[in-house]
Design an enzyme around this catalytic site. Structure first.
Site, PDB file in Angstrom:
ATOM      1  CG  ASP A 179      -1.881   1.364   1.138  1.00 52.76           C
ATOM      2  OD1 ASP A 179      -1.804   2.172   0.360  1.00 52.76           O
ATOM      3  OD2 ASP A 179      -2.905   1.147   1.889  1.00 52.76           O
ATOM      4  CG  HIS A 184      -0.346   5.337   4.753  1.00 54.56           C
ATOM      5  ND1 HIS A 184      -1.137   5.636   5.971  1.00 54.56           N
ATOM      6  CD2 HIS A 184      -0.876   4.676   3.799  1.00 54.56           C
ATOM      7  CE1 HIS A 184      -2.271   5.309   5.251  1.00 54.56           C
ATOM      8  NE2 HIS A 184      -2.215   4.758   4.300  1.00 54.56           N
ATOM      9  CB  ILE A 199      -2.356   8.591   9.493  1.00 53.50           C
ATOM     10  CG1 ILE A 199      -2.981   8.315   8.382  1.00 53.50           C
ATOM     11  CG2 ILE A 199      -2.612  10.193   9.886  1.00 53.50           C
ATOM     12  CD1 ILE A 199      -4.516   8.393   8.117  1.00 53.50           C
ATOM     13  N   GLY A 202      -4.631   1.786   7.971  1.00 53.09           N
ATOM     14  CA  GLY A 202      -5.539   1.418   8.870  1.00 53.09           C
ATOM     15  C   GLY A 202      -5.295  -0.045   9.071  1.00 53.09           C
TER      16      GLY A 202
HETATM   17  C1  LIG Z   1      -9.858   0.272  -3.155  1.00 53.51           C
HETATM   18  C2  LIG Z   1      -8.255   0.779  -2.495  1.00 53.51           C
HETATM   19  C3  LIG Z   1      -8.344   2.148  -2.055  1.00 53.51           C
HETATM   20  C4  LIG Z   1      -7.510   2.232  -1.052  1.00 53.51           C
HETATM   21  C5  LIG Z   1      -7.504   3.346  -0.060  1.00 53.51           C
HETATM   22  C6  LIG Z   1      -6.569   3.573   0.826  1.00 53.51           C
HETATM   23  C7  LIG Z   1      -6.210   2.741   1.899  1.00 53.51           C
HETATM   24  C8  LIG Z   1      -5.521   3.165   2.779  1.00 53.51           C
HETATM   25  O1  LIG Z   1      -3.930   3.718   2.502  1.00 53.51           O
HETATM   26  C9  LIG Z   1      -5.881   4.514   3.948  1.00 53.51           C
HETATM   27  C10 LIG Z   1      -5.887   4.247   5.334  1.00 53.51           C
HETATM   28  O2  LIG Z   1      -5.324   3.453   5.708  1.00 53.51           O
HETATM   29  S1  LIG Z   1      -6.639   5.420   6.182  1.00 53.51           S
HETATM   30  C11 LIG Z   1      -5.987   5.033   7.852  1.00 53.51           C
HETATM   31  C12 LIG Z   1      -7.156   4.368   8.622  1.00 53.51           C
HETATM   32  N1  LIG Z   1      -8.410   4.832   8.664  1.00 53.51           N
HETATM   33  C13 LIG Z   1      -8.556   5.878   9.501  1.00 53.51           C
HETATM   34  O3  LIG Z   1      -7.628   6.277  10.089  1.00 53.51           O
HETATM   35  C14 LIG Z   1     -10.053   6.426   9.701  1.00 53.51           C
HETATM   36  C15 LIG Z   1     -10.285   6.823  11.203  1.00 53.51           C
HETATM   37  N2  LIG Z   1     -11.496   7.350  11.376  1.00 53.51           N
HETATM   38  C16 LIG Z   1     -11.908   8.433  11.058  1.00 53.51           C
HETATM   39  O4  LIG Z   1     -11.093   9.380  10.969  1.00 53.51           O
HETATM   40  C17 LIG Z   1     -13.385   8.798  11.125  1.00 53.51           C
HETATM   41  O5  LIG Z   1     -14.137   7.778  12.103  1.00 53.51           O
HETATM   42  C18 LIG Z   1     -14.349   8.841  10.032  1.00 53.51           C
HETATM   43  C19 LIG Z   1     -13.591  10.092   9.179  1.00 53.51           C
HETATM   44  C20 LIG Z   1     -13.832   7.527   9.040  1.00 53.51           C
HETATM   45  C21 LIG Z   1     -15.823   9.125  10.095  1.00 53.51           C
HETATM   46  O6  LIG Z   1     -16.083   9.947  11.112  1.00 53.51           O
HETATM   47  P1  LIG Z   1     -17.163  11.168  11.022  1.00 53.51           P
HETATM   48  O7  LIG Z   1     -17.247  11.740   9.612  1.00 53.51           O
HETATM   49  O8  LIG Z   1     -17.151  11.842  12.182  1.00 53.51           O
HETATM   50  O9  LIG Z   1     -18.341  10.078  10.681  1.00 53.51           O
HETATM   51  P2  LIG Z   1     -19.650  10.039  11.859  1.00 53.51           P
HETATM   52  O10 LIG Z   1     -20.302  11.326  12.037  1.00 53.51           O
HETATM   53  O11 LIG Z   1     -19.153   8.954  13.133  1.00 53.51           O
HETATM   54  O12 LIG Z   1     -20.793   8.972  10.996  1.00 53.51           O
HETATM   55  C22 LIG Z   1     -21.185   9.392   9.927  1.00 53.51           C
HETATM   56  C23 LIG Z   1     -21.971   8.067   9.240  1.00 53.51           C
HETATM   57  O13 LIG Z   1     -20.813   7.324   8.539  1.00 53.51           O
HETATM   58  C24 LIG Z   1     -20.596   6.006   9.121  1.00 53.51           C
HETATM   59  N3  LIG Z   1     -19.459   5.751   9.560  1.00 53.51           N
HETATM   60  C25 LIG Z   1     -18.452   6.371  10.374  1.00 53.51           C
HETATM   61  N4  LIG Z   1     -17.205   5.890  10.505  1.00 53.51           N
HETATM   62  C26 LIG Z   1     -17.340   4.933   9.534  1.00 53.51           C
HETATM   63  C27 LIG Z   1     -16.374   4.218   9.113  1.00 53.51           C
HETATM   64  N5  LIG Z   1     -15.135   4.149   9.591  1.00 53.51           N
HETATM   65  N6  LIG Z   1     -16.571   3.148   8.076  1.00 53.51           N
HETATM   66  C28 LIG Z   1     -17.741   3.174   7.728  1.00 53.51           C
HETATM   67  N7  LIG Z   1     -18.872   3.915   7.820  1.00 53.51           N
HETATM   68  C29 LIG Z   1     -18.455   4.802   8.910  1.00 53.51           C
HETATM   69  C30 LIG Z   1     -21.494   6.064  10.477  1.00 53.51           C
HETATM   70  O14 LIG Z   1     -21.927   4.703  10.829  1.00 53.51           O
HETATM   71  C31 LIG Z   1     -22.661   7.144  10.183  1.00 53.51           C
HETATM   72  O15 LIG Z   1     -23.669   6.421   9.387  1.00 53.51           O
HETATM   73  P3  LIG Z   1     -24.915   5.682   9.912  1.00 53.51           P
HETATM   74  O16 LIG Z   1     -25.613   6.934  10.490  1.00 53.51           O
HETATM   75  O17 LIG Z   1     -25.644   5.162   8.794  1.00 53.51           O
HETATM   76  O18 LIG Z   1     -24.468   4.722  10.772  1.00 53.51           O
END
Ligand SMILES: CCCCCCC[C@@H](O)CC(=O)SCCNC(=O)CCNC(=O)[C@H](O)C(C)(C)COP(=O)(O)OP(=O)(O)OC[C@H]1O[C@@H](n2cnc3c(N)ncnc32)[C@H](O)[C@@H]1OP(=O)(O)O
Length: 276
Positions: A179, A184, A199, A202
């Site tokens: 990745d 990162h 960061i 994940g």
């Molecule tokens: C195809 C290949 C592609 C590759 C892509 C790249 C892959 C990697 O390189 C990328 C990474 O590794 S990124 C690092 C790992 N991830 C993170 O650090 C994210 C951490 N989480 C956050 O920042 C927030 O929780 C955040 C921002 C996720 C959410 O926070 P908020 O905006 O405050 O959300 P919230 O108000 O709590 O919820 C709103 C609705 O969204 C749903 N939800 C929340 N967190 C979720 C999550 N983590 N995953 C899925 N859905 C999520 C909530 O459930 C809510 O919906 P509902 O009301 O329907 O329940």
């Protein structure tokens, strides 16, 4: 429109032929922080098995370019996404050396109001992996909100707690497992994406927490894991220490991971490991 659910949902993604050997497995274990006192992770002469979260890198092991979010019906800037959830179903233990074919598709696109969630599913004979990508600012297209997979922690003290220090170089090692997202490693890219510094992946946190559970409650036997799901609830910065709380339940473990040196800020929530 960057996301067109009518085109995206159900679309097949390019298949891949996967192959790996003990070098890939040992590198993966190292990238999760396994050390010299953990021969069952770092020495082919003492391996007890492959951590099943290896499935999450098996599909991208040889990738040297950043991942893209250009797929049928989807065209999104990588800086706008974070990994939201990860699910694994483990059909068989992962061998130290193996080969299999992987098929992938876009399983769902959900509309969370302010954000969109894209779910891709990859199936092989050994595992099924579901990745949920959280796309900030792309909701509001009138789609389904989708399920909320909650896994509440029991209302009692945890049965076990493990501390897993990460290294300041953790993401630099982990990215060599396939990745190469600049989020990162590159401070400028991280700032552009809204973070004060790069960061941790994940999936690195996801693997570290699985290892903590295997070491603490599963007698070091990774093959006891049959499934694993988690939500990425908050970021982890390389160098921070993860605290994993674990509860035994019937046929599964329930877990929660936080950042011990940042007021126990939540990192993984809604975590369960189903057992064989
Ligand atoms: C195809 C290949 C592609 C590759 C892509 C790249 C892959 C990697 O390189 C990328 C990474 O590794 S990124 C690092 C790992 N991830 C993170 O650090 C994210 C951490 N989480 C956050 O920042 C927030 O929780 C955040 C921002 C996720 C959410 O926070 P908020 O905006 O405050 O959300 P919230 O108000 O709590 O919820 C709103 C609705 O969204 C749903 N939800 C929340 N967190 C979720 C999550 N983590 N995953 C899925 N859905 C999520 C909530 O459930 C809510 O919906 P509902 O009301 O329907 O329940």
């Amino acid at each position: 429109m960057p996301i067109n659910p009518a085109v995206a949902v159900g679309a097949e993604l390019p298949g891949r032929d996967l192959s790996w050997d003990s070098t890939d497995v040992l590198l993966y274990h190292l990238a999760l922080g396994a050390g010299p006192n953990e021969l069952s992770y770092v020495y082919e002469g003492a391996l007890r098995g492959v951590l099943p979260t290896f499935a999450t890198v098996a599909t991208t092991l040889r990738d040297t370019e950043p991942p893209t979010l250009t797929m049928p019906g989807i065209d999104i800037d990588l800086a706008r996404v974070v990994h939201g959830r990860q699910e694994l179903e483990l059909h068989q233990p992962i061998p130290t050396k193996g080969r299999c074919a992987a098929r992938s598709r876009i399983a769902a696109v959900y509309d969370k109001g302010s954000a969109a969630v894209i779910v891709t599913e990859t199936s092989t004979e050994l595992f099924t992996s579901r990745i949920s990508i959280f796309v900030k600012g792309e909701g509001g297209f009138g789609g389904e909100r989708g399920p909320t997979a909650r896994v509440p922690v029991p209302d009692r003290a945890p049965d076990a707690v493990a501390l897993s220090p990460t290294d300041a170089r953790q993401a630099l090692w982990y990215r060599l497992c396939g990745d190469r997202n600049p989020l990162h490693v590159d401070p400028a890219f991280a700032a552009h994406a809204g973070f004060p510094r790069p960061i941790l992946h994940g999936l690195c946190t996801y693997g570290i927490v699985a290892k903590a559970a295997v070491d603490t409650l599963l007698d070091g036997d990774p093959d006891r894991m049959a499934g694993y799901q988690a939500r990425f609830a908050g970021v982890v910065f390389p160098g921070e220490t993860l605290r994993t709380e674990m509860w035994r339940e019937d046929g599964r473990l329930v877990l929660r991971a936080s950042v011990a040196d940042r007021d126990d800020a939540l990192a993984l929530s809604d975590v369960s490991i189903t057992l064989r």
